[in-house]
Design a protein around this motif. Structure first.
Motif, PDB file in Angstrom:
ATOM      1  N   CYS A 185      30.134  39.362  50.988  1.00  0.00           N
ATOM      2  CA  CYS A 185      29.716  38.236  50.138  1.00  0.00           C
ATOM      3  C   CYS A 185      28.488  38.593  49.299  1.00  0.00           C
ATOM      4  CB  CYS A 185      29.439  37.004  50.999  1.00  0.00           C
ATOM      5  SG  CYS A 185      30.883  36.349  51.804  1.00  0.00           S
ATOM      6  N   ILE A 186      28.682  39.429  48.305  1.00  0.00           N
ATOM      7  CA  ILE A 186      27.559  39.828  47.459  1.00  0.00           C
ATOM      8  C   ILE A 186      27.127  38.705  46.524  1.00  0.00           C
ATOM      9  CG2 ILE A 186      28.165  42.271  47.565  1.00  0.00           C
ATOM     10  CD1 ILE A 186      29.488  41.970  44.859  1.00  0.00           C
ATOM     11  N   SER A 187      27.988  37.675  46.329  1.00  0.00           N
ATOM     12  CA  SER A 187      27.651  36.553  45.437  1.00  0.00           C
ATOM     13  C   SER A 187      27.076  35.363  46.182  1.00  0.00           C
ATOM     14  CB  SER A 187      28.903  36.112  44.659  1.00  0.00           C
ATOM     15  OG  SER A 187      29.410  37.156  43.864  1.00  0.00           O
ATOM     16  N   LEU A 188      26.930  35.440  47.501  1.00  0.00           N
ATOM     17  CA  LEU A 188      26.486  34.299  48.296  1.00  0.00           C
ATOM     18  C   LEU A 188      25.073  33.874  47.893  1.00  0.00           C
ATOM     19  CD1 LEU A 188      27.640  32.591  50.661  1.00  0.00           C
ATOM     20  CD2 LEU A 188      26.184  33.947  52.184  1.00  0.00           C
ATOM     21  N   GLU A 189      24.915  32.565  47.578  1.00  0.00           N
ATOM     22  CA  GLU A 189      23.622  32.011  47.168  1.00  0.00           C
ATOM     23  C   GLU A 189      23.078  30.991  48.155  1.00  0.00           C
ATOM     24  OE1 GLU A 189      24.032  30.405  43.268  1.00  0.00           O
ATOM     25  OE2 GLU A 189      24.454  32.349  42.322  1.00  0.00           O
ATOM     26  N   ARG A 190      23.969  30.262  48.862  1.00  0.00           N
ATOM     27  CA  ARG A 190      23.538  29.222  49.805  1.00  0.00           C
ATOM     28  C   ARG A 190      24.213  29.440  51.153  1.00  0.00           C
ATOM     29  NH1 ARG A 190      24.160  27.073  44.917  1.00  0.00           N
ATOM     30  NH2 ARG A 190      26.369  26.745  45.275  1.00  0.00           N
ATOM     31  N   LEU A 191      23.398  29.490  52.203  1.00  0.00           N
ATOM     32  CA  LEU A 191      23.911  29.667  53.557  1.00  0.00           C
ATOM     33  C   LEU A 191      23.224  28.662  54.475  1.00  0.00           C
ATOM     34  CD1 LEU A 191      25.584  31.268  55.654  1.00  0.00           C
ATOM     35  CD2 LEU A 191      23.595  32.783  55.926  1.00  0.00           C
ATOM     36  N   ALA A 192      24.013  27.866  55.174  1.00  0.00           N
ATOM     37  CA  ALA A 192      23.486  26.884  56.124  1.00  0.00           C
ATOM     38  C   ALA A 192      24.234  27.032  57.444  1.00  0.00           C
ATOM     39  CB  ALA A 192      23.639  25.464  55.579  1.00  0.00           C
ATOM     40  N   LEU A 193      23.500  27.246  58.513  1.00  0.00           N
ATOM     41  CA  LEU A 193      24.088  27.456  59.834  1.00  0.00           C
ATOM     42  C   LEU A 193      23.492  26.431  60.795  1.00  0.00           C
ATOM     43  CD1 LEU A 193      23.783  31.351  59.942  1.00  0.00           C
ATOM     44  CD2 LEU A 193      25.711  29.983  59.139  1.00  0.00           C
TER      45      LEU A 193
ATOM     46  N   ASP B 214      19.141  30.057  49.039  1.00  0.00           N
ATOM     47  CA  ASP B 214      18.934  28.859  49.856  1.00  0.00           C
ATOM     48  C   ASP B 214      19.410  29.145  51.276  1.00  0.00           C
ATOM     49  OD1 ASP B 214      19.092  26.328  51.110  1.00  0.00           O
ATOM     50  OD2 ASP B 214      19.425  25.319  49.211  1.00  0.00           O
ATOM     51  N   LEU B 215      18.516  29.064  52.252  1.00  0.00           N
ATOM     52  CA  LEU B 215      18.866  29.362  53.642  1.00  0.00           C
ATOM     53  C   LEU B 215      18.428  28.220  54.545  1.00  0.00           C
ATOM     54  CD1 LEU B 215      19.844  31.309  55.896  1.00  0.00           C
ATOM     55  CD2 LEU B 215      17.495  32.198  55.965  1.00  0.00           C
ATOM     56  N   THR B 216      19.364  27.714  55.366  1.00  0.00           N
ATOM     57  CA  THR B 216      19.072  26.694  56.381  1.00  0.00           C
ATOM     58  C   THR B 216      19.494  27.214  57.740  1.00  0.00           C
ATOM     59  OG1 THR B 216      19.373  24.849  54.837  1.00  0.00           O
ATOM     60  CG2 THR B 216      19.545  24.353  57.177  1.00  0.00           C
ATOM     61  N   LEU B 217      18.565  27.221  58.680  1.00  0.00           N
ATOM     62  CA  LEU B 217      18.842  27.587  60.066  1.00  0.00           C
ATOM     63  C   LEU B 217      18.461  26.404  60.936  1.00  0.00           C
ATOM     64  CD1 LEU B 217      17.332  31.191  60.110  1.00  0.00           C
ATOM     65  CD2 LEU B 217      19.745  30.581  59.894  1.00  0.00           C
ATOM     66  N   SER B 218      19.450  25.752  61.550  1.00  0.00           N
ATOM     67  CA  SER B 218      19.200  24.554  62.341  1.00  0.00           C
ATOM     68  C   SER B 218      19.737  24.738  63.757  1.00  0.00           C
ATOM     69  CB  SER B 218      19.871  23.339  61.679  1.00  0.00           C
ATOM     70  OG  SER B 218      19.639  22.164  62.427  1.00  0.00           O
ATOM     71  N   ASP B 219      18.856  24.627  64.737  1.00  0.00           N
ATOM     72  CA  ASP B 219      19.229  24.738  66.154  1.00  0.00           C
ATOM     73  C   ASP B 219      19.963  26.035  66.451  1.00  0.00           C
ATOM     74  OD1 ASP B 219      18.105  22.235  66.744  1.00  0.00           O
ATOM     75  OD2 ASP B 219      19.923  21.199  66.147  1.00  0.00           O
ATOM     76  N   CYS B 220      19.514  27.118  65.848  1.00  0.00           N
ATOM     77  CA  CYS B 220      20.035  28.454  66.158  1.00  0.00           C
ATOM     78  C   CYS B 220      19.053  29.084  67.140  1.00  0.00           C
ATOM     79  CB  CYS B 220      20.180  29.293  64.883  1.00  0.00           C
ATOM     80  SG  CYS B 220      21.356  28.610  63.697  1.00  0.00           S
ATOM     81  N   TYR B 221      19.291  28.866  68.418  1.00  0.00           N
ATOM     82  CA  TYR B 221      18.294  29.152  69.440  1.00  0.00           C
ATOM     83  C   TYR B 221      18.096  30.642  69.703  1.00  0.00           C
ATOM     84  CZ  TYR B 221      19.066  24.198  70.357  1.00  0.00           C
ATOM     85  OH  TYR B 221      19.185  22.841  70.222  1.00  0.00           O
ATOM     86  N   PHE B 222      19.054  31.473  69.299  1.00  0.00           N
ATOM     87  CA  PHE B 222      18.982  32.889  69.645  1.00  0.00           C
ATOM     88  C   PHE B 222      18.540  33.756  68.469  1.00  0.00           C
ATOM     89  CE2 PHE B 222      22.116  30.881  72.434  1.00  0.00           C
ATOM     90  CZ  PHE B 222      21.525  31.119  73.662  1.00  0.00           C
TER      91      PHE B 222
END
Length: 612
Positions: free
Chosen positions: A294-302, A325-333
């Motif tokens: 995914c070389i074109s990826l601009e927004r990632l939310a996990l 744009d990066l969102t990391l929510s409740d990614c405990y590891f």
């Protein structure tokens, strides 16, 4: 004078339509349409968007709208939004000696018999049905964007009828609708231009219906979302991957999706720009492929990943160089090593949100400050391990920062806020909640250095007092929104400074402030005439007199929350309702509303507590 309207008669329709297009809001356009019947007709003719909440007789309502607004191309129906009906007028008095039984009630009495009464509120329990969808298809055949949010009585039959006639459909949102595979298949068969599809919480769907739709709209589909559909599995995603080469956005929230489905989409859809996932069974293996492909990826939310670690985040940082744009929510590891990899590899990052990732600490955010100079928005929520030095590095390296959100960050205090304020002087929005180490020094620094500030919220920061707001009032004359709820050290002095220094203030929340009195409300009325939203619940020293002084000046007030204010009585409530012509919502205890106020403004009254 009649017959002297020379200007309006000379204006061509094209010019009047241009006037409507330049008006900036719906209320303004509605007001302009009342100039004359010609303007009303042209405004209806020119309207392209309708928003509908839950209402009585929705099927009839849709038919009526189709007659009045023939050129609408976007319709949004959200049955979570209720519409209150005004109380019925008293029945007409029958003339003495009249034998006409119809004169004993108002002309609309037959309609009101269908309504059920609860206290002083009249509602009808009904919902949009297939009949309404058929009426919508007949009345708006050129519709391009349709949202049906939580419409439980819509089925495949109605959706099939709509798809057959509305072949220009480009965006379809069926969130919370109980449509089945047959309706979805019909959309795929007839709506060949569909670009956006949202199937969140659509129970009853299976892979069969989704696959039929995807095969039909494969050449146009750009955005696809599925949530909480137990029978939509990796098989659907494999078909998406094989046929939807234009796909740019994918949203998945499902425990039935695995690495296989995500990897298939990532490999097959080379244009993917936005990826939002809440899939507990997706692992680092899938994100290794994301980083490679995914070389074109601009927004990632996990969200809430249980099998996602630094290994997956390192792959993202290594391969997704265009990530913004990066969102990391409740990614405990995930810990600092993963965030450092993102910082070193994704230097175009403009927004980052870290929510409840308890193993991410100061070192990871310091790396963002050193390597991501284009950062404009930072949100840290429930990040207990991030300390002051992290925001020192953000202030030093991210000069373009405009928005800062901090919630329950115990390690961040005044020194961090001073560094942010000195380094990021373009800050426009600062929202802080329950950060107990942030006090006067930090907020004073914001008032001193951030001259472009438009929004400030310091909710339940009990070390912030009057001296902080005095600095904000002196330095931030562009402030439009202020929330100091629960800051018990703030009193009349601080709010008066805001009233005298921030004339553009439109939203103010001073709830749970025990030291606010009537004089402050009078000064707000004098200094902030543009005030639209006011929350003063739990203010024990505010009285009817203070409300009267406020509303005499703040004629634009639209909402007012004043529950648990013991000195406010039914007189104060009536004053707000009668003095503010733009008022839309008043939140108050039911016992403080007189019968006259209920009759006059029942539709705008909301009650925190109702009689049992």
């Amino acid at each position: 004078m009649r017959g002297r309207d020379l200007i309006n008669n000379c204006l061509p329709e094209e010019l009047i339509l241009e006037i409507f297009q330049r008006l900036d809001s719906k209320p303004t356009r509605d007001a302009a349409s009342l100039v004359c019947k010609r303007w009303l007709h042209l405004e209806r003719f020119n309207r392209t968007t309708l928003r509908i909440g839950a209402s009585f007789s929705p099927d009839t309502f849709v038919t009526l709208l189709s007659r009045r607004f023939p050129h609408v191309t976007s319709i949004h129906v959200d049955e979570r939004l209720s519409v209150s009906l005004p109380p019925p007028s008293p029945p007409l008095k029958r003339k003495r000696g009249s034998n006409n039984s119809s004169s004993s009630s108002s002309p609309s009495s037959s309609k009101r018999q269908r309504l059920t009464r609860s206290g002083s509120e009249y509602t009808e329990s009904s919902s949009l049905t297939d009949a309404a969808l058929i009426a919508l298809a007949n009345g708006f055949p050129r519709i391009e964007n349709l949202s049906l949010i939580w419409c439980p009585n819509v089925s495949s039959f109605g959706l099939r009828s709509l798809a057959h006639k509305c072949t220009s459909l480009r965006s379809l949102d069926l969130q919370g609708c109980f449509v089945g595979d047959q309706g979805l298949s019909a959309v795929g068969k007839f709506c060949k231009q569909l670009e956006e599809l949202n199937l969140r919480f659509c129970e009853g769907l299976t892979d069969a219906g989704v696959i039929d739709l995807v095969l039909g709209c494969a050449k146009s589909l750009k955005s696809f979302g599925v949530a909480a559909s137990a029978k939509v599995t990796d098989a659907s995603l494999e078909v998406v991957a094989s046929h939807c080469k234009l796909l740019e956005a994918l949203f998945l929230d499902s425990e039935y999706i695995h690495d296989k489905g995500v990897v298939a989409v990532v490999k097959g859809c080379k244009r993917l720009k936005s990826l939002k996932l809440q899939c507990v069974n997706v692992t680092d293996a899938a994100f290794s492929v994301v980083g490679d492909v995914c070389i074109s990826l601009e927004r990632l939310a996990l969200y809430s990943f249980q099998q996602f670690t630094d290994k997956g985040l390192k792959s993202i940082g290594k391969g997704c160089k265009n990530l913004k744009d990066l969102t990391l929510s409740d990614c405990y590891f995930v810990n600092c090593a993963g965030l450092e990899a993102i910082a070193h590899g994704c230097k175009e990052l403009t927004r980052i949100e870290i929510n409840g990732c308890h193993n991410i600490g100061t070192r990871g955010l310091e790396a963002i400050g050193r390597s991501c100079p284009n950062l404009t928005e930072l949100a840290l929520l429930y990040c207990q391990r991030i300390g002051n030095s992290a925001l020192y590095q953000i202030g030093k390296g991210c000069k373009s920062l405009e928005t800062l959100h901090l919630v329950d960050c115990a390690g961040i205090g005044d020194s961090a806020m001073c560094n942010i304020a000195k380094g990021c002087r373009n800050l426009k929005k600062v929202h802080i909640r329950r950060c107990y180490e942030i006090g006067n020094k930090g907020v004073i620094a914001i008032g001193k250095h951030c001259k472009s500030l438009t929004e400030l919220s310091v909710r339940f920061c009990d070390k912030v007092g009057d001296v902080a707001l005095v600095a904000v009032g002196k330095g931030c004359c562009s402030l439009q929104q202020l929330n100091v709820s629960g800051c018990h050290q703030i009193g009349d002095v601080g709010i008066s400074a805001i009233a005298n220094g921030c004339p553009q203030l439109t939203h103010l929340d001073i709830s749970v402030l025990q030291n606010i009195g009537d004089m402050t409300l009078a000064e707000l009325g004098e200094g902030c005439p543009m005030l639209k939203d006011l929350v003063l619940s739990h203010c024990h020293h505010v009285t009817d007199k203070g409300l009267n002084n406020l509303v005499n000046k703040c004629k634009l007030l639209e909402t007012c929350h004043m529950v648990y204010c013991p000195e406010i009585t039914s007189v104060g409530v009536a004053t707000v309702v009668s003095s503010c012509s733009h008022i839309k919502k008043v939140l108050i205890e039911k016992c403080k509303v007189s019968e006259r106020t209920k009759r006059r403004a029942g539709s705008i009254l909301s009650y925190l507590c109702v009689d049992l």
